[in-house]
Design an enzyme around this catalytic site. Sequence first.
Site, PDB file in Angstrom:
ATOM      1  CG  HIS A  71      -7.681  22.640 -38.331  1.00  0.00           C
ATOM      2  ND1 HIS A  71      -8.645  22.815 -37.338  1.00  0.00           N
ATOM      3  CD2 HIS A  71      -6.418  21.837 -37.472  1.00  0.00           C
ATOM      4  CE1 HIS A  71      -8.686  21.684 -36.377  1.00  0.00           C
ATOM      5  NE2 HIS A  71      -7.204  20.918 -36.562  1.00  0.00           N
ATOM      6  CG  ASN A  72     -11.826  24.555 -36.561  1.00  0.00           C
ATOM      7  OD1 ASN A  72     -10.864  24.237 -36.502  1.00  0.00           O
ATOM      8  ND2 ASN A  72     -12.424  25.610 -35.920  1.00  0.00           N
ATOM      9  CE  LYS A  83      -8.942  26.060 -34.614  1.00  0.00           C
ATOM     10  NZ  LYS A  83      -9.038  26.658 -34.050  1.00  0.00           N
ATOM     11  CD  GLU A 136     -12.910  20.055 -35.160  1.00  0.00           C
ATOM     12  OE1 GLU A 136     -13.280  20.475 -34.604  1.00  0.00           O
ATOM     13  OE2 GLU A 136     -11.600  20.263 -35.094  1.00  0.00           O
ATOM     14  CB  SER A 142      -6.609  23.577 -33.548  1.00  0.00           C
ATOM     15  OG  SER A 142      -7.256  22.315 -33.713  1.00  0.00           O
TER      16      SER A 142
END
Length: 472
Positions: free
Chosen positions: A187-188, A184, A191, A129
């Site tokens: 995480h996104n 990940k 986000e 990222s």
Amino acid sequence: MNKLYDIGLVGLSVMGRSLALNMADHGFRVAGYNRSPEVTDRVLREHPHENLSGFYSLEALVSALERPRKVFLMIQAGPAVDAVLEQLLPLLERGDVVMDGGNSYFEDTNRRAETLAEAGIHYFGVGVSGGEEGARRGPSVMPGGPREAYGAVRPILEAVAARAEDDKPCCAYIGPGGAGHYVKMVHNGIEYADMQLIAEAYLLLKYAGGFTNRELAETFAAWDRGELHSYLIGITADIFTRQDDLATGDLIDHILDSAGQKGTGRWTSIESLRQGVDVSMITAACSARVMSNHLERRARAGGRIAAVPVTGVDNKSAFAETVRQALYTGKIIAYAQGFSLLADASGRFGWGLNLGEIASIFRAGCIIQAAFLGDITAAYRADPALESLLLAPFFLDRVNERQEHLRRAAAAAVLGGIPAPALTNAAAYLDGFRARACGANLIQAQRDCFGAHTYERADRPGSFHYDWRKTP
């Protein structure tokens, strides 16, 4: 032939090129390959580097690598990864390592890892990222795969990763199989929620508060100097200062009000439903992007559904402070949702995720890097079995102090006809999280009434059925 290259990087588009140059900067000899030879030529011409060489076939690239061979894929997620692996597999030997740095679905990573393991090849799903700049100068790196093979790739991954304020690399072994890609993905998802919250703060300030673009820039810049300091707040402040280079006025006012998505946020929402974990803010953020794409329908509906008059504010400074504290509170709740999903996945899939370490590697390099990730790291280090971030003393105090601001901002949006699904879902989640009653007893009764699904009682164990057809 002497095997001179430390790693082979397959895929030299923007992210792959940036990561290859990052590796080369750190002294690793990189063999680069792209399916399109002209891309390889352009990279070598425009970005010459003594530690980066181009190859024009996978056979040549693999034969030039030191054993155990290490190959890093930076290609589009999906069938393209399977296609390249099919070509690579006959060229590799037992003990070699393949890493996928794209946004692959974690179940695909599990499947690929099992297939390669049968041939004795170690497979890592590596979350990366930070976008183009992060890949070039230091991303957050989330490797998942066989722990026994991590030592072979650790020096490279940690060298290219961003460094937090304590100089610790923002890279850590996540867990086996698809754990790295799962983290990940979440995480996104976080986000998405974070960006939606910021967009809603912008809408409130602009349309309810009457802020000009210059005032917005100053406001977000001031926020970035405080507890909301983050990569996303910083670039938001900068965006409002930019003049349009194709027309008169500010660029923000000429950008189409429609946002796309690549799928990782949607995957997070889907996985949360499968696992039975509420990530309503992430789901709301995904849905908001979907709604944004219906420009023509929104225009038609806007001409037929009566608009709610937006009442101005008497004190712009006080209103901005309410929005700031609402944004901070919403951010806490969004991260709490995301980390609750990670905690559930850790036990469900047997990954043993270290949530404090995951928060730590998000502190720099990645898109959601923010000052308060240090506080999240501290919370999980103090209590690794923490049930929810909302119950950590640091965050509990702040939510209790500021939830009124969250409610005021959400109410201002609803009463002013301003779409704010993330803020309103944050308030709803908070109320559901602490609710003494949430109406599920009535839902149980309804299900038993129309489908004989039975119900559970509060005063005794077991399942029960009531004959709803009899006269009361």
